[in-house]
Motif scaffolding. Structure first.
Motif, PDB file in Angstrom:
ATOM      1  N   GLU A  21      -0.662   4.364  -1.814  1.00 27.03           N
ATOM      2  CA  GLU A  21      -1.794   4.924  -1.080  1.00 27.03           C
ATOM      3  C   GLU A  21      -1.312   5.688   0.153  1.00 27.03           C
ATOM      4  N   ASN A  53       0.816  -1.218   0.000  1.00 29.02           N
ATOM      5  CA  ASN A  53       0.000   0.000   0.000  1.00 29.02           C
ATOM      6  C   ASN A  53       0.842   1.257   0.000  1.00 29.02           C
ATOM      7  N   SER A  74      -6.823  -6.774  -5.238  1.00 25.21           N
ATOM      8  CA  SER A  74      -5.632  -7.569  -4.845  1.00 25.21           C
ATOM      9  C   SER A  74      -5.966  -8.657  -3.851  1.00 25.21           C
ATOM     10  N   ARG A  80      -7.562  -1.997  -4.016  1.00 26.48           N
ATOM     11  CA  ARG A  80      -7.450  -2.852  -2.832  1.00 26.48           C
ATOM     12  C   ARG A  80      -8.340  -4.069  -2.965  1.00 26.48           C
ATOM     13  N   GLU A  81      -9.533  -3.879  -3.466  1.00 28.23           N
ATOM     14  CA  GLU A  81     -10.454  -5.008  -3.628  1.00 28.23           C
ATOM     15  C   GLU A  81      -9.954  -5.979  -4.690  1.00 28.23           C
ATOM     16  N   PHE A 101      -8.112   3.713  -5.223  1.00 27.81           N
ATOM     17  CA  PHE A 101      -7.454   2.852  -4.233  1.00 27.81           C
ATOM     18  C   PHE A 101      -8.418   1.820  -3.657  1.00 27.81           C
ATOM     19  N   GLN A 102      -9.668   2.227  -3.533  1.00 30.02           N
ATOM     20  CA  GLN A 102     -10.667   1.286  -3.008  1.00 30.02           C
ATOM     21  C   GLN A 102     -10.798   0.098  -3.951  1.00 30.02           C
TER      22      GLN A 102
END
Lengths: 136, 213
Positions: A38, A35, A136, A133-134, A129-130
Protein backbone atom coordinates in the motif's frame (compact mmCIF):
# COMPACT_ATOMS: atom_id res chain seq x y z
CA UNK A 1 -13.31 -10.45 4.57
CA UNK A 2 -10.20 -12.32 3.55
CA UNK A 3 -12.16 -14.12 0.88
CA UNK A 4 -13.47 -10.80 -0.40
CA UNK A 5 -10.01 -9.29 -0.69
CA UNK A 6 -8.73 -12.44 -2.41
CA UNK A 7 -11.54 -12.33 -4.93
CA UNK A 8 -11.04 -8.61 -5.52
CA UNK A 9 -7.40 -9.30 -6.25
CA UNK A 10 -8.30 -12.16 -8.58
CA UNK A 11 -10.56 -9.81 -10.55
CA UNK A 12 -7.89 -7.16 -10.76
CA UNK A 13 -5.53 -9.73 -12.24
CA UNK A 14 -8.15 -11.22 -14.50
CA UNK A 15 -8.99 -7.83 -15.96
CA UNK A 16 -5.31 -6.99 -16.45
CA UNK A 17 -5.30 -4.09 -14.02
CA UNK A 18 -2.45 -5.83 -12.22
CA UNK A 19 0.25 -8.29 -13.18
CA UNK A 20 2.66 -10.65 -11.44
CA UNK A 21 4.82 -7.80 -10.11
CA UNK A 22 2.03 -6.96 -7.65
CA UNK A 23 2.35 -10.46 -6.22
CA UNK A 24 6.12 -10.07 -6.01
CA UNK A 25 5.56 -6.96 -3.90
CA UNK A 26 3.08 -8.72 -1.62
CA UNK A 27 5.74 -11.37 -1.00
CA UNK A 28 7.90 -8.65 0.51
CA UNK A 29 5.38 -7.92 3.23
CA UNK A 30 5.73 -9.39 6.69
CA UNK A 31 4.59 -8.66 10.23
CA UNK A 32 7.12 -5.86 10.54
CA UNK A 33 6.10 -4.32 7.22
CA UNK A 34 2.44 -5.26 6.80
CA UNK A 35 1.50 -2.28 4.60
CA UNK A 36 4.48 -2.24 2.30
CA UNK A 37 2.51 -2.67 -0.93
CA UNK A 38 0.00 0.00 0.00
CA UNK A 39 2.87 2.37 0.80
CA UNK A 40 4.55 1.74 -2.53
CA UNK A 41 1.27 2.13 -4.41
CA UNK A 42 0.52 5.40 -2.59
CA UNK A 43 3.98 6.60 -3.50
CA UNK A 44 3.30 5.72 -7.13
CA UNK A 45 0.09 7.73 -7.19
CA UNK A 46 1.65 10.71 -5.43
CA UNK A 47 4.71 10.74 -7.68
CA UNK A 48 2.68 10.28 -10.86
CA UNK A 49 0.53 13.37 -10.19
CA UNK A 50 3.56 15.56 -10.83
CA UNK A 51 4.59 13.63 -13.94
CA UNK A 52 1.08 13.65 -15.38
CA UNK A 53 0.80 17.38 -14.79
CA UNK A 54 4.09 17.88 -16.63
CA UNK A 55 2.88 15.80 -19.57
CA UNK A 56 -0.28 17.94 -19.71
CA UNK A 57 1.83 21.10 -19.81
CA UNK A 58 4.26 19.67 -22.36
CA UNK A 59 1.38 18.59 -24.64
CA UNK A 60 0.05 22.15 -24.60
CA UNK A 61 3.36 23.51 -25.85
CA UNK A 62 3.95 24.40 -29.49
CA UNK A 63 6.09 23.10 -30.98
CA UNK A 64 5.83 19.85 -29.09
CA UNK A 65 8.98 18.55 -27.41
CA UNK A 66 8.53 14.84 -28.15
CA UNK A 67 11.81 13.99 -26.48
CA UNK A 68 10.63 15.44 -23.22
CA UNK A 69 7.21 13.81 -23.55
CA UNK A 70 8.86 10.46 -24.10
CA UNK A 71 11.10 10.99 -21.08
CA UNK A 72 8.17 11.85 -18.84
CA UNK A 73 6.10 8.92 -20.02
CA UNK A 74 9.09 6.63 -19.61
CA UNK A 75 9.11 7.55 -15.93
CA UNK A 76 5.40 6.91 -15.50
CA UNK A 77 5.75 3.62 -17.33
CA UNK A 78 8.72 2.61 -15.20
CA UNK A 79 7.02 3.12 -11.88
CA UNK A 80 3.74 1.63 -13.09
CA UNK A 81 5.73 -1.44 -14.09
CA UNK A 82 7.29 -1.53 -10.62
CA UNK A 83 3.92 -1.84 -8.94
CA UNK A 84 2.44 -4.20 -11.52
CA UNK A 85 0.02 -1.65 -13.02
CA UNK A 86 -0.44 -3.53 -16.28
CA UNK A 87 -3.10 -1.43 -18.01
CA UNK A 88 -1.45 1.88 -17.12
CA UNK A 89 1.83 0.55 -18.46
CA UNK A 90 0.11 -0.52 -21.67
CA UNK A 91 -1.34 2.96 -22.22
CA UNK A 92 2.07 4.50 -21.56
CA UNK A 93 3.58 2.30 -24.28
CA UNK A 94 0.89 3.43 -26.74
CA UNK A 95 1.73 7.02 -25.91
CA UNK A 96 5.43 6.42 -26.50
CA UNK A 97 4.67 4.88 -29.90
CA UNK A 98 2.82 8.03 -30.94
CA UNK A 99 5.73 10.07 -29.61
CA UNK A 100 8.12 8.19 -31.83
CA UNK A 101 5.83 8.91 -34.79
CA UNK A 102 5.70 12.56 -33.70
CA UNK A 103 1.93 12.23 -33.82
CA UNK A 104 0.62 14.91 -31.47
CA UNK A 105 -3.04 13.94 -31.82
CA UNK A 106 -2.20 10.32 -31.18
CA UNK A 107 -0.26 11.40 -28.09
CA UNK A 108 -3.17 13.41 -26.77
CA UNK A 109 -5.56 10.50 -27.29
CA UNK A 110 -3.17 8.03 -25.69
CA UNK A 111 -2.67 10.39 -22.78
CA UNK A 112 -6.41 10.38 -22.11
CA UNK A 113 -6.08 6.61 -21.96
CA UNK A 114 -3.23 6.84 -19.45
CA UNK A 115 -5.17 9.20 -17.21
CA UNK A 116 -8.27 7.06 -17.38
CA UNK A 117 -6.52 3.82 -16.48
CA UNK A 118 -4.59 5.61 -13.77
CA UNK A 119 -7.80 6.93 -12.18
CA UNK A 120 -9.61 3.61 -12.45
CA UNK A 121 -6.69 1.74 -10.92
CA UNK A 122 -6.53 4.18 -8.04
CA UNK A 123 -10.20 3.69 -7.24
CA UNK A 124 -9.92 -0.09 -7.42
CA UNK A 125 -6.74 -0.29 -5.34
CA UNK A 126 -8.11 2.08 -2.70
CA UNK A 127 -11.05 -0.29 -2.33
CA UNK A 128 -8.81 -3.36 -2.33
CA UNK A 129 -6.48 -2.04 0.37
CA UNK A 130 -9.39 -1.01 2.54
CA UNK A 131 -10.79 -4.51 2.43
CA UNK A 132 -7.37 -6.10 2.83
CA UNK A 133 -6.69 -3.99 5.91
CA UNK A 134 -10.00 -4.94 7.46
CA UNK A 135 -9.27 -8.58 6.75
CA UNK A 136 -5.97 -8.63 8.65
CA UNK B 1 33.66 -18.83 14.07
CA UNK B 2 33.66 -15.73 11.92
CA UNK B 3 31.00 -13.15 12.62
CA UNK B 4 28.55 -12.86 9.75
CA UNK B 5 28.92 -9.62 7.88
CA UNK B 6 26.13 -7.75 6.22
CA UNK B 7 26.83 -6.50 2.72
CA UNK B 8 26.43 -2.80 2.23
CA UNK B 9 24.75 -1.85 -1.03
CA UNK B 10 24.60 1.60 -2.55
CA UNK B 11 21.41 1.82 -4.62
CA UNK B 12 21.05 4.61 -7.17
CA UNK B 13 17.69 5.38 -8.80
CA UNK B 14 15.87 8.60 -9.61
CA UNK B 15 12.48 6.92 -9.15
CA UNK B 16 11.19 7.19 -5.61
CA UNK B 17 9.00 4.13 -6.12
CA UNK B 18 11.90 2.04 -7.40
CA UNK B 19 14.18 3.18 -4.57
CA UNK B 20 11.61 2.07 -2.05
CA UNK B 21 11.22 -1.32 -3.70
CA UNK B 22 14.92 -2.01 -4.15
CA UNK B 23 15.56 -0.94 -0.57
CA UNK B 24 13.03 -3.49 0.66
CA UNK B 25 14.42 -6.23 -1.57
CA UNK B 26 17.90 -5.60 -0.21
CA UNK B 27 16.83 -5.42 3.42
CA UNK B 28 14.96 -8.70 3.12
CA UNK B 29 18.16 -10.17 1.68
CA UNK B 30 19.95 -8.95 4.80
CA UNK B 31 21.91 -6.17 3.19
CA UNK B 32 22.52 -2.72 4.54
CA UNK B 33 21.22 -0.15 2.08
CA UNK B 34 22.11 3.40 1.24
CA UNK B 35 19.69 4.66 -1.40
CA UNK B 36 20.41 7.83 -3.37
CA UNK B 37 18.54 9.54 -6.15
CA UNK B 38 21.29 10.39 -8.62
CA UNK B 39 24.75 9.60 -9.91
CA UNK B 40 25.97 12.88 -8.47
CA UNK B 41 24.78 11.92 -5.01
CA UNK B 42 26.32 8.49 -5.42
CA UNK B 43 29.70 10.02 -6.24
CA UNK B 44 29.42 12.36 -3.29
CA UNK B 45 28.69 9.42 -1.04
CA UNK B 46 31.65 7.49 -2.43
CA UNK B 47 33.89 10.47 -1.97
CA UNK B 48 34.64 10.72 -5.69
CA UNK B 49 33.52 14.29 -6.11
CA UNK B 50 36.80 15.75 -4.98
CA UNK B 51 36.89 14.83 -1.31
CA UNK B 52 39.40 12.17 -0.39
CA UNK B 53 37.77 9.19 1.20
CA UNK B 54 37.89 5.48 0.60
CA UNK B 55 34.72 4.85 2.50
CA UNK B 56 31.22 6.11 2.12
CA UNK B 57 31.08 9.44 3.87
CA UNK B 58 29.40 7.75 6.80
CA UNK B 59 32.42 5.46 7.11
CA UNK B 60 30.76 2.31 5.78
CA UNK B 61 32.54 0.31 3.08
CA UNK B 62 30.35 -0.28 0.02
CA UNK B 63 30.29 -3.86 -1.29
CA UNK B 64 28.01 -3.38 -4.29
CA UNK B 65 26.63 -0.52 -6.34
CA UNK B 66 23.25 -1.10 -7.91
CA UNK B 67 22.27 1.65 -10.30
CA UNK B 68 19.45 2.44 -12.67
CA UNK B 69 20.52 3.11 -16.24
CA UNK B 70 18.14 5.91 -17.26
CA UNK B 71 18.55 8.82 -14.93
CA UNK B 72 18.48 12.55 -15.64
CA UNK B 73 21.83 14.31 -15.47
CA UNK B 74 24.19 11.38 -15.15
CA UNK B 75 23.11 8.01 -16.53
CA UNK B 76 23.98 4.76 -14.80
CA UNK B 77 26.43 4.10 -17.61
CA UNK B 78 28.23 7.40 -16.96
CA UNK B 79 28.30 6.63 -13.26
CA UNK B 80 29.74 3.20 -14.02
CA UNK B 81 32.52 4.74 -16.10
CA UNK B 82 33.40 7.25 -13.40
CA UNK B 83 33.59 4.53 -10.76
CA UNK B 84 35.63 2.13 -12.89
CA UNK B 85 38.19 4.81 -13.67
CA UNK B 86 38.31 6.43 -10.26
CA UNK B 87 41.59 8.02 -9.33
CA UNK B 88 42.25 10.68 -6.80
CA UNK B 89 44.07 13.94 -7.22
CA UNK B 90 46.21 14.51 -4.18
CA UNK B 91 47.21 17.84 -2.83
CA UNK B 92 50.05 18.22 -5.29
CA UNK B 93 47.66 17.59 -8.18
CA UNK B 94 49.46 14.43 -9.16
CA UNK B 95 47.19 11.61 -10.33
CA UNK B 96 47.85 8.62 -8.13
CA UNK B 97 46.06 5.41 -7.39
CA UNK B 98 45.49 5.88 -3.73
CA UNK B 99 43.43 3.80 -1.37
CA UNK B 100 40.29 5.23 -2.89
CA UNK B 101 41.12 3.61 -6.23
CA UNK B 102 39.85 0.40 -4.70
CA UNK B 103 36.46 1.95 -5.37
CA UNK B 104 36.95 0.92 -8.99
CA UNK B 105 36.90 -2.70 -7.81
CA UNK B 106 33.47 -2.42 -6.23
CA UNK B 107 31.08 -4.43 -8.39
CA UNK B 108 28.56 -2.29 -10.25
CA UNK B 109 25.27 -3.71 -11.46
CA UNK B 110 23.06 -1.82 -13.89
CA UNK B 111 19.25 -2.00 -13.81
CA UNK B 112 16.98 -1.01 -16.66
CA UNK B 113 13.37 -1.43 -17.71
CA UNK B 114 14.52 -1.70 -21.32
CA UNK B 115 16.30 -4.70 -22.79
CA UNK B 116 18.44 -2.94 -25.37
CA UNK B 117 21.26 -5.25 -26.37
CA UNK B 118 23.81 -2.61 -27.44
CA UNK B 119 23.18 -0.86 -24.13
CA UNK B 120 23.75 -4.09 -22.21
CA UNK B 121 26.94 -4.80 -24.15
CA UNK B 122 28.25 -1.32 -23.56
CA UNK B 123 27.72 -1.63 -19.82
CA UNK B 124 29.33 -5.04 -19.56
CA UNK B 125 32.29 -3.85 -21.65
CA UNK B 126 32.74 -0.93 -19.31
CA UNK B 127 33.00 -3.33 -16.38
CA UNK B 128 29.48 -3.81 -15.06
CA UNK B 129 29.09 -7.16 -13.33
CA UNK B 130 25.58 -7.69 -14.54
CA UNK B 131 22.62 -6.07 -16.17
CA UNK B 132 19.27 -6.62 -14.46
CA UNK B 133 15.94 -6.13 -16.15
CA UNK B 134 13.37 -4.19 -14.12
CA UNK B 135 11.26 -4.80 -12.23
CA UNK B 136 13.98 -6.44 -10.17
CA UNK B 137 12.89 -9.57 -8.31
CA UNK B 138 13.87 -10.88 -4.92
CA UNK B 139 15.54 -13.86 -6.60
CA UNK B 140 17.76 -11.44 -8.58
CA UNK B 141 18.86 -9.67 -5.41
CA UNK B 142 19.56 -12.90 -3.53
CA UNK B 143 21.61 -14.20 -6.43
CA UNK B 144 23.59 -10.96 -6.52
CA UNK B 145 24.17 -11.07 -2.79
CA UNK B 146 25.47 -14.65 -2.98
CA UNK B 147 27.75 -13.71 -5.86
CA UNK B 148 29.21 -10.75 -3.98
CA UNK B 149 29.69 -12.85 -0.85
CA UNK B 150 31.63 -15.45 -2.83
CA UNK B 151 33.73 -12.76 -4.45
CA UNK B 152 34.74 -11.28 -1.12
CA UNK B 153 37.29 -14.07 -0.63
CA UNK B 154 37.67 -17.83 -0.21
CA UNK B 155 37.91 -17.69 3.54
CA UNK B 156 34.46 -16.17 3.63
CA UNK B 157 32.59 -19.39 2.81
CA UNK B 158 31.69 -19.53 6.48
CA UNK B 159 30.46 -15.96 6.28
CA UNK B 160 28.35 -16.72 3.21
CA UNK B 161 26.77 -19.70 4.94
CA UNK B 162 26.18 -17.68 8.10
CA UNK B 163 24.49 -14.87 6.25
CA UNK B 164 22.17 -17.25 4.41
CA UNK B 165 21.25 -19.11 7.58
CA UNK B 166 20.70 -16.03 9.67
CA UNK B 167 18.87 -14.32 6.85
CA UNK B 168 16.31 -17.10 6.47
CA UNK B 169 15.92 -17.38 10.25
CA UNK B 170 15.20 -13.67 10.37
CA UNK B 171 12.45 -13.93 7.83
CA UNK B 172 10.83 -16.90 9.51
CA UNK B 173 10.96 -15.83 13.11
CA UNK B 174 11.51 -12.08 12.92
CA UNK B 175 14.04 -12.37 15.66
CA UNK B 176 15.48 -8.96 16.54
CA UNK B 177 18.37 -10.56 18.40
CA UNK B 178 19.58 -12.11 15.15
CA UNK B 179 19.80 -8.66 13.66
CA UNK B 180 21.93 -7.39 16.51
CA UNK B 181 24.26 -10.31 16.46
CA UNK B 182 24.85 -9.63 12.78
CA UNK B 183 26.21 -6.15 13.29
CA UNK B 184 28.86 -6.02 10.67
CA UNK B 185 32.56 -5.81 11.09
CA UNK B 186 33.29 -3.22 8.44
CA UNK B 187 35.23 -4.88 5.65
CA UNK B 188 38.35 -2.81 5.31
CA UNK B 189 40.52 -2.18 2.32
CA UNK B 190 43.13 -4.57 3.75
CA UNK B 191 40.63 -7.42 4.04
CA UNK B 192 39.76 -7.03 0.36
CA UNK B 193 43.38 -6.80 -0.75
CA UNK B 194 44.48 -9.83 1.29
CA UNK B 195 41.59 -12.12 0.51
CA UNK B 196 41.14 -11.51 -3.19
CA UNK B 197 44.50 -11.23 -4.87
CA UNK B 198 43.01 -11.38 -8.38
CA UNK B 199 41.55 -8.22 -9.79
CA UNK B 200 37.82 -8.07 -10.32
CA UNK B 201 38.34 -8.31 -14.09
CA UNK B 202 39.55 -11.86 -13.82
CA UNK B 203 36.45 -13.06 -12.01
CA UNK B 204 33.96 -14.95 -14.12
CA UNK B 205 31.49 -12.23 -15.07
CA UNK B 206 28.07 -12.90 -13.65
CA UNK B 207 26.78 -11.55 -16.96
CA UNK B 208 27.06 -15.05 -18.37
CA UNK B 209 24.18 -16.01 -16.15
CA UNK B 210 22.25 -12.80 -16.55
CA UNK B 211 18.93 -12.33 -18.26
CA UNK B 212 20.16 -11.55 -21.74
CA UNK B 213 18.41 -12.80 -24.85
Amino acid sequence: MQRQSASMKRNLFHQDYLDEQFNELEELQDDDNPNFVEEVVNLFFTDSVRLIRNVDLALANEPCDFGRLDDLMHQVKGSSSSIGAKRVKRECSKFQEYCNERNIDGCKRAFQGVKQEYATLKTKLDAYFQVAREAS
Amino acid sequence: MEMAQELHVLAVDDSHVDRKVIERLLKISCCKVTAVESGTRALQYLGLDGEKSSMGIDGLKVNLILTDYSMPGMTGYELLKKIKSSLTVNDAFILVEQESSVLSKIPVVIMSSEKILPRIDRCLEEGAEEFLLKPVKLSDVKRLRDFILRGEGDDNKETEKNIKQVCSRKRKFQDDLATQSMLSAVVTVHDIELSSPESSESQQPLSKQSKIG
